[in-house]
Scaffold this active site. Structure first.
Site, PDB file in Angstrom:
ATOM      1  CG  ASP A   8      16.476 -20.730 -32.982  1.00  0.00           C
ATOM      2  OD1 ASP A   8      16.780 -19.522 -33.034  1.00  0.00           O
ATOM      3  OD2 ASP A   8      17.091 -21.568 -32.287  1.00  0.00           O
ATOM      4  CE  LYS A  69      18.819 -13.514 -33.134  1.00  0.00           C
ATOM      5  NZ  LYS A  69      18.488 -14.870 -32.679  1.00  0.00           N
ATOM      6  CG  ASP A 190      18.252 -18.201 -25.258  1.00  0.00           C
ATOM      7  OD1 ASP A 190      19.349 -18.589 -25.704  1.00  0.00           O
ATOM      8  OD2 ASP A 190      17.276 -17.948 -25.985  1.00  0.00           O
TER       9      ASP A 190
END
Ligand code: AMP
Length: 628
Positions: A8, A69, A190
């Site tokens: 992850d 990210k 999420d």
């Protein structure tokens, strides 16, 4: 066959897991932690990754890269706002891509993520005792094609074989559903550090079928932190007429304090933020301090619009899955930001369900990725699991009038393939340009261009005569491949991608080489430091032995002291070959000294011989083990 792992690769933290005895397990890192901060710091030509990088961020704000990210696979024009509030320098790179300037060099976000991946895998390899190469990496379900491709390339740059890129919520559902029996409709909510995803799946008999996915790749915990940063800065500015956001060091401390306050407010109704010596008064040069109390109610007020933004994707996912909220059996929360009480409240309000708290929101994604790695490797303990995922966004081409002609619509099951025939608009047109787009808006310009594909070498023909077959092929990673062929002439024409932000093969190869060289340089640097430290601790031991063995002869003591001094000098000069020589000489002197000292101690009791030798061996074994 070495095991494949699941990773992850989070905005804030990353986690790595592997299948062990039929169950996915998190692998702790070299520091003994289950999560590794996705932070990379550059100090000279050295790179620090994880907690060690995070810890020095306030002292090295311009060269400590975090939340990268948010930039991976993005075009510059998509992220300029996020770039502006970063303490490090994010700028436009070649072809409208994003680069980070650090230590006078430009690095691609892919290279930074590669450093995080490399650390995770190298720590895990050490723990598992085998060199890991095969990985499954997760991405937010709502990541577009370039973001997925860039994540895959980050893996490649780290020297890994990326078996699959899978969606984070799907991975979380895999971890959740592994031991569930019966049919269920599950909504995975999420909200992580930088992205937000909603996915609806149907589970049953080992089949995990994604029905729809939606989200917002510009929404995450960091936005909540930013609201606190802005509030603190505005208040401070009112009081001292100084904008803390303009000082990178103060900004870095504010970001850290804001995150801490936000986390505390998940459990407390108010919290105090205290940052002594945050800056100096520009006129009087006296130190200025920041101290404020933030209540949960005020925090919810500051973040009201962000909280509103989670609603629409939930509603869109439900309507795309053609489901009413009452048909959802379980709601699973993933991502650290789902611990915010107001977020939980909204989820409950939108779904009418108390969220299921049985999965650990920090680990579920990595565990599911490990399950997927196990499935790909044919792990027999997993039985027959089938995973059916979808593409999150519509892909199409630009057609006359600046419109988008969809080729593959959102929420289509992947892999997917579609072919369409196009033609030319003019006589003897030697080539066509195909603008490949991703997005839901009707006009081409409002969607993201994934690249312009040029088909050249079409033989002379009248307008409308050529038959240009364009094929869109989305693989199981959700990554698009485009091919084109002119059918009338039977000739395959070349295809060239322009205006794309993804790295080309040459770039990736160069970055792989650089990363390998860096890793080798890091290894050598570490080895050198270890050798230096080993010699230094041996030197300290030698001095201790001189002190503890008062009865030893002066000559022996002097000789050992001289060897210890020589070691100190070699360390001071930082000379590898002198350090190696000094280590050998000092080991030898210490051994001789200890033998003499042992036999002297043993002599009065009349027990020379075997016992004495054993005692000496014990000492040497204990003292000559490599420095930790
Ligand atoms: P993830 O990407 O899933 O690791 O999520 C990281 C985000 O979750 C960061 O923005 C954290 O600040 C946030 N986070 C972690 N724990 C909490 C908490 N207890 N309350 C609020 N936010 C949290």
């Amino acid at each position: 066959m070495p095991k494949a792992v699941g990773i992850d690769l989070g905005t804030t933290n990353s986690v790595i897991a592997v299948m062990e005895g039929g169950r996915p397990e998190v692998i702790v890192n070299a520091e003994g932690a289950r999560t590794t901060p996705s932070v990379v710091a550059y100090k000279g030509d050295e790179r620090l990754v994880g907690q060690i990088a995070r810890r020095q961020a306030a002292l090295n704000p311009q060269a400590t890269l975090f939340e990268v990210k948010r930039f991976i696979g993005r075009r510059w024009d998509e992220v300029s706002e996020e770039a502006a509030r970063s303490p490090f320098k994010v700028k436009e790179g070649p072809g409208g891509s994003v680069r980070i300037e650090v230590g006078g060099k430009d690095v691609a976000p892919e290279q930074v993520s590669a450093e995080v991946l490399r650390k995770l895998v190298s720590d895990a390899s050490a723990k598992l005792g085998e060199k890991i190469k095969d990985v499954v990496i997760t991405v937010p379900a709502y990541f577009d094609n370039s973001q997925r491709e860039a994540t895959r390339q980050a893996g490649e740059i780290a020297g890994l074989n990326v078996l699959r890129v899978i969606n984070e919520p799907t991975a979380a559902a895999l971890a959740y559903g592994l031991e569930r029996k019966g049919n269920e409709t599950v909504l995975v909510f999420d909200l992580g550090g930088g992205t937000f995803d909603v996915t609806i799946l149907e589970l049953g008999d080992g089949v995990f079928e994604v029905k729809s996915t939606s989200g917002d790749t510009h929404l995450g915990g960091a936005d909540f932190d930013q609201r606190i940063v802005n509030w603190l800065s505005d208040e401070f500015k009112k009081e001292h007429n100084f904008d803390l956001r303009k000082d990178p060091q103060a900004l870095q401390r504010l970001i850290e304090a804001a995150e801490k306050a936000k986390i505390e407010l998940s459990n407390a109704s108010d919290t105090t933020i205290s940052l002594p010596f945050i800056t100096f008064d520009p006129e009087t040069r006296t130190p200025l301090h920041l101290e404020r109390t933030l209540s949960r109610a005020k925090f919810e007020e500051l973040t009201g619009d962000l909280l509103k933004r989670v609603r629409e994707p939930v509603q869109r996912a439900l309507s795309d899955a053609k489901l009413d909220a009452s048909k959802i059996d379980e709601v699973i929360l993933v991502g650290g930001s789902t611990r915010i009480p107001a977020v939980k409240r909204i989820v409950k309000e939108l779904t009418g369900k108390e969220p299921n708290e049985s999965v650990n929101p920090d680990e579920a994604v990595a565990l599911g990725a490990a399950v997927q790695a196990g499935i790909i490797q044919g792990d027999s303990s997993l039985g027959d699991i089938v995973l059916v995922d979808v593409t999150p966004l519509t892909m199409g081409v630009e057609v006359k009038g600046g419109m988008i002609a969809p080729m593959i619509t959102r929420n289509t099951t992947v892999p997917a393939k579609k072919t369409e025939i196009y033609t030319t608009a003019e006589n003897n047109q030697p080539g066509v340009e195909i603008n490949v787009l991703q997005g839901e808006r009707p006009m081409a310009a409002d969607n993201k261009s994934l690249g312009r594909f040029k088909l050249e070498g079409i033989p002379p023909m009248r307008a409308g005569q050529p038959q240009i077959e364009v094929t869109f092929d989305i693989d199981a990673n959700g990554i698009l491949h485009v091919t084109a062929k002119e059918k009338t002439s039977g000739k395959e024409a070349s295809i060239r991608i322009e205006n794309t932000t993804t790295l080309d093969k040459g770039d990736v190869d160069r970055m792989v080489r650089e990363a390998e060289q860096n890793a080798e340089a890091d290894r050598q640097r570490r080895e050198k430091v270890e050798k230096r430290n080993a010699l230094d601790s041996l030197r300290v031991q030698a001095l201790q032995q001189i002190e503890e063995n008062e009865g030893a002869g002066q000559g022996a003591k002097d000789k050992l002291k001289a060897a210890a001094d020589a070691a100190e000098e070699a360390i001071r000069q930082d000379d590898d070959s002198k350090i190696a020589d000094a280590q050998k000489a000092l080991e030898e002197e210490l051994r001789t000294f200890m033998t003499a000292a042992q036999s002297q101690q043993a002599a009065p009791q009349g027990s020379e011989g075997a016992a004495g030798t054993r005692a000496e061996d014990d000492v040497i074994d204990a003292d000559f083990k490599p420095a930790e």
